[in-house]
Design an enzyme around this catalytic site. Structure first.
Site, PDB file in Angstrom:
ATOM      1  N   SER A 147       0.845  -1.196   0.000  1.00 29.77           N
ATOM      2  CA  SER A 147       0.000   0.000   0.000  1.00 29.77           C
ATOM      3  C   SER A 147       0.876   1.241   0.000  1.00 29.77           C
ATOM      4  CB  SER A 147      -0.899   0.020   1.242  1.00 29.77           C
ATOM      5  OG  SER A 147      -1.531   1.274   1.403  1.00 29.77           O
ATOM      6  N   TYR A 160      -4.000  -1.138   9.697  1.00 33.76           N
ATOM      7  CA  TYR A 160      -3.831  -1.422   8.273  1.00 33.76           C
ATOM      8  C   TYR A 160      -2.417  -1.058   7.820  1.00 33.76           C
ATOM      9  CZ  TYR A 160      -4.576  -1.282   3.223  1.00 33.76           C
ATOM     10  OH  TYR A 160      -4.474  -1.483   1.860  1.00 33.76           O
TER      11      TYR A 160
END
Length: 265
Positions: A147, A160
């Protein structure tokens, strides 16, 4: 644009391939000539529909919960037995918490779930794909979805971000350890785009994504799509990337080039 068969003859597994980035990538793999694509996911109706639309003889859906290593192993072994090998593993399945998950309000039950899927689950996928690739002795390519958040501090989504930092560490270590076997390990780091996953954090449409990230990316006039990410994955899976390993390919519109600005949701 005409399809170029850069993945001709390859057998690929795509975790999380029933929707979002995984679905688009599975379709692109087939378009680029992959001999077989296996969609490993927990959504039987969607996964089956995608597999059927790609073509039943060259695409299959197999139920797989990546937090269960035995299920991952079974998918890998089934793929090799059914299609004669495993050349590409796209470790894409992931999740995010539905709440902000700032440090002061960290829900550790949600934290555990996110880490179990994104970090532990991805590790199981890399491990089992590598095991089979070593056994077959013909190398291979493993790509993980990381990410853009791993390169910045975040105002929220702490669990996350931590989980995806773990994915990046896994990719770097695995690339070093598996290179002797001719196995390349890389990752892609996209900014958020409108997928079922980002819908859980309030980014439900392309307009939502553009509003959220448009202020902090240097590339203007282009909004990220799943196709952009899939193209990056397809490159890393292909022989064109034969000398690329341990690399995190950012698909972020230049986000890394600018100081991060926390955008309120």
């Amino acid at each position: 644009m005409a399809s170029v068969k850069k993945l001709a003859g390859k057998v690929a597994i795509v975790t999380g391939g029933a929707s979002g980035i995984g679905e688009v990538t599975a379709r692109l793999f087939a378009e680029r000539g992959a001999r077989a694509v296996v969609i490993a996911d927990m959504q039987p109706e969607k996964g089956g529909t995608v597999a059927e639309s790609i073509g039943g003889r060259r695409c299959s859906y197999v139920h797989c919960d990546i937090t269960d290593e035995q299920q991952v192993r079974s998918v890998v072994d089934w793929t090799a037995a059914t299609y004669g090998g495993v050349d590409v593993m796209f470790c894409n399945a992931g999740t995010a918490s539905a709440t902000a998950q700032t440090v002061l309000d960290l829900d550790l039950a949600q934290f555990d779930r996110v880490m179990r899927v994104n970090a532990r689950g991805t590790a199981a996928c890399v491990k089992q794909a590598a095991r089979k690739m070593v056994e077959l002795g013909r190398g291979g390519a493993i790509i993980c979805t990381a990410s853009a958040t791993v390169h910045h501090a975040g105002p929220n989504l702490t669990d996350y971000i931590m989980s995806k930092c773990g994915v990046l560490g896994l990719v770097r270590s695995a690339s070093l350890q598996l290179g002797v076997h001719g196995i390349r390990v890389n990752s892609v780091s996209p900014t958020a785009l409108a997928t079922p996953l980002t819908a859980t954090i309030g980014l439900r449409t392309a307009a939502d994504v553009e509003s959220f990230y448009g202020q902090v990316t240097s590339l203007k006039g282009v909004a990220i799509t799943a196709e952009h990410v899939a193209e990056a994955v397809a490159f890393l899976a292909s022989d064109e990337a034969a000398f690329v390993t341990g690399h995190d390919l950012a698909v972020d519109g230049g986000l890394q080039c600018l100081p991060f600005v926390a955008v309120a949701k």
